[in-house]
Write a protein that holds these residues in place. Structure first.
Motif, PDB file in Angstrom:
ATOM      1  N   GLU A   1      38.877  38.462  39.824  1.00 58.25           N
ATOM      2  CA  GLU A   1      40.064  37.910  40.463  1.00 58.25           C
ATOM      3  C   GLU A   1      39.809  37.765  41.960  1.00 58.25           C
ATOM      4  O   GLU A   1      39.085  38.555  42.549  1.00 58.25           O
ATOM      5  CB  GLU A   1      41.271  38.824  40.239  1.00 58.25           C
ATOM      6  CG  GLU A   1      41.665  38.961  38.795  1.00 58.25           C
ATOM      7  CD  GLU A   1      42.842  39.909  38.609  1.00 58.25           C
ATOM      8  OE1 GLU A   1      43.266  40.555  39.583  1.00 58.25           O
ATOM      9  OE2 GLU A   1      43.320  39.999  37.481  1.00 58.25           O
ATOM     10  N   ARG A   2      40.396  36.745  42.534  1.00 59.75           N
ATOM     11  CA  ARG A   2      40.301  36.496  43.968  1.00 59.75           C
ATOM     12  C   ARG A   2      41.696  36.186  44.492  1.00 59.75           C
ATOM     13  O   ARG A   2      42.597  35.853  43.739  1.00 59.75           O
ATOM     14  CB  ARG A   2      39.393  35.282  44.251  1.00 59.75           C
ATOM     15  CG  ARG A   2      37.987  35.387  43.670  1.00 59.75           C
ATOM     16  CD  ARG A   2      37.111  36.254  44.548  1.00 59.75           C
ATOM     17  NE  ARG A   2      35.871  36.624  43.915  1.00 59.75           N
ATOM     18  CZ  ARG A   2      34.726  35.995  44.086  1.00 59.75           C
ATOM     19  NH1 ARG A   2      34.657  34.924  44.817  1.00 59.75           N
ATOM     20  NH2 ARG A   2      33.639  36.437  43.497  1.00 59.75           N
ATOM     21  N   THR A   3      41.856  36.253  45.794  1.00 59.56           N
ATOM     22  CA  THR A   3      43.119  35.887  46.423  1.00 59.56           C
ATOM     23  C   THR A   3      43.095  34.405  46.746  1.00 59.56           C
ATOM     24  O   THR A   3      42.119  33.898  47.312  1.00 59.56           O
ATOM     25  CB  THR A   3      43.336  36.700  47.721  1.00 59.56           C
ATOM     26  OG1 THR A   3      43.324  38.083  47.385  1.00 59.56           O
ATOM     27  CG2 THR A   3      44.657  36.354  48.366  1.00 59.56           C
ATOM     28  N   CYS A   4      44.156  33.721  46.396  1.00 60.36           N
ATOM     29  CA  CYS A   4      44.251  32.279  46.630  1.00 60.36           C
ATOM     30  C   CYS A   4      44.347  32.003  48.129  1.00 60.36           C
ATOM     31  O   CYS A   4      45.198  32.580  48.818  1.00 60.36           O
ATOM     32  CB  CYS A   4      45.472  31.716  45.915  1.00 60.36           C
ATOM     33  SG  CYS A   4      45.697  29.938  46.164  1.00 60.36           S
TER      34      CYS A   4
ATOM     35  N   GLU B   1      48.159  32.814  48.545  1.00 62.96           N
ATOM     36  CA  GLU B   1      47.951  34.271  48.470  1.00 62.96           C
ATOM     37  C   GLU B   1      48.203  34.837  47.068  1.00 62.96           C
ATOM     38  O   GLU B   1      48.308  36.042  46.891  1.00 62.96           O
ATOM     39  CB  GLU B   1      48.819  35.023  49.493  1.00 62.96           C
ATOM     40  CG  GLU B   1      48.571  34.627  50.931  1.00 62.96           C
ATOM     41  CD  GLU B   1      47.192  35.002  51.427  1.00 62.96           C
ATOM     42  OE1 GLU B   1      46.718  36.097  51.101  1.00 62.96           O
ATOM     43  OE2 GLU B   1      46.595  34.188  52.151  1.00 62.96           O
TER      44      GLU B   1
ATOM     45  N   THR C   1      47.148  35.184  42.826  1.00 63.17           N
ATOM     46  CA  THR C   1      45.955  35.681  42.145  1.00 63.17           C
ATOM     47  C   THR C   1      45.201  34.527  41.490  1.00 63.17           C
ATOM     48  O   THR C   1      45.775  33.771  40.708  1.00 63.17           O
ATOM     49  CB  THR C   1      46.337  36.712  41.074  1.00 63.17           C
ATOM     50  OG1 THR C   1      47.024  37.786  41.708  1.00 63.17           O
ATOM     51  CG2 THR C   1      45.116  37.241  40.354  1.00 63.17           C
TER      52      THR C   1
ATOM     53  N   ARG D   1      42.153  33.610  38.956  1.00 63.98           N
ATOM     54  CA  ARG D   1      41.375  34.220  37.877  1.00 63.98           C
ATOM     55  C   ARG D   1      40.146  33.369  37.569  1.00 63.98           C
ATOM     56  O   ARG D   1      40.184  32.145  37.607  1.00 63.98           O
ATOM     57  CB  ARG D   1      42.231  34.368  36.635  1.00 63.98           C
ATOM     58  CG  ARG D   1      43.411  35.280  36.858  1.00 63.98           C
ATOM     59  CD  ARG D   1      43.880  35.923  35.573  1.00 63.98           C
ATOM     60  NE  ARG D   1      45.097  36.669  35.803  1.00 63.98           N
ATOM     61  CZ  ARG D   1      45.144  37.923  36.212  1.00 63.98           C
ATOM     62  NH1 ARG D   1      44.042  38.571  36.450  1.00 63.98           N
ATOM     63  NH2 ARG D   1      46.306  38.532  36.400  1.00 63.98           N
TER      64      ARG D   1
ATOM     65  N   CYS E   1      44.255  29.461  40.446  1.00 66.58           N
ATOM     66  CA  CYS E   1      45.394  30.272  40.884  1.00 66.58           C
ATOM     67  C   CYS E   1      46.499  30.208  39.834  1.00 66.58           C
ATOM     68  O   CYS E   1      46.880  29.120  39.383  1.00 66.58           O
ATOM     69  CB  CYS E   1      45.912  29.783  42.224  1.00 66.58           C
ATOM     70  SG  CYS E   1      47.331  30.734  42.830  1.00 66.58           S
ATOM     71  N   GLU E   2      47.028  31.371  39.481  1.00 69.01           N
ATOM     72  CA  GLU E   2      48.116  31.440  38.508  1.00 69.01           C
ATOM     73  C   GLU E   2      49.430  30.919  39.072  1.00 69.01           C
ATOM     74  O   GLU E   2      50.282  30.458  38.328  1.00 69.01           O
ATOM     75  CB  GLU E   2      48.319  32.894  38.055  1.00 69.01           C
ATOM     76  CG  GLU E   2      47.183  33.459  37.284  1.00 69.01           C
ATOM     77  CD  GLU E   2      47.438  34.895  36.872  1.00 69.01           C
ATOM     78  OE1 GLU E   2      48.200  35.600  37.574  1.00 69.01           O
ATOM     79  OE2 GLU E   2      46.883  35.303  35.852  1.00 69.01           O
TER      80      GLU E   2
END
Length: 78
Positions: A14-17, A21, A23, A25, A67-68
């Motif tokens: 996971e990373r920060t958008c 900002e 999540t 995936r 990004c979710e």
């Protein structure tokens, strides 16, 4: 090629958008989306067409993150 922690499950997937900002995936290696057979090809060949000119030299694995929250698609080396 060295082992990819994201592919092997021992590094965060996971990373920060950067946009919202949220999540992001991991969706897998970018080259796995080229065609039906690309996930089964040797990485030393698919690294030549992953969109990162240096990935075969630096031995990085290039992944697609989505990004979710906002739906941003981002390609990042891992």
């Amino acid at each position: 090629m060295q082992e990819c922690g994201v592919c092997n499950g021992w590094a965060p997937s996971e990373r920060t958008c950067p946009k919202c900002e949220g999540t992001m995936r991991d969706q897998g290696r970018v080259t796995d989306f080229l065609d039906d057979y690309s996930p089964y090809l040797d990485q030393k060949y698919t690294d030549l067409v992953d969109g990162d000119l240096n990935s075969s030299i630096t031995e990085e694995c290039v992944h697609l993150f989505v990004c979710e929250d906002c739906g941003l698609n981002d390609i990042q080396a891992t």
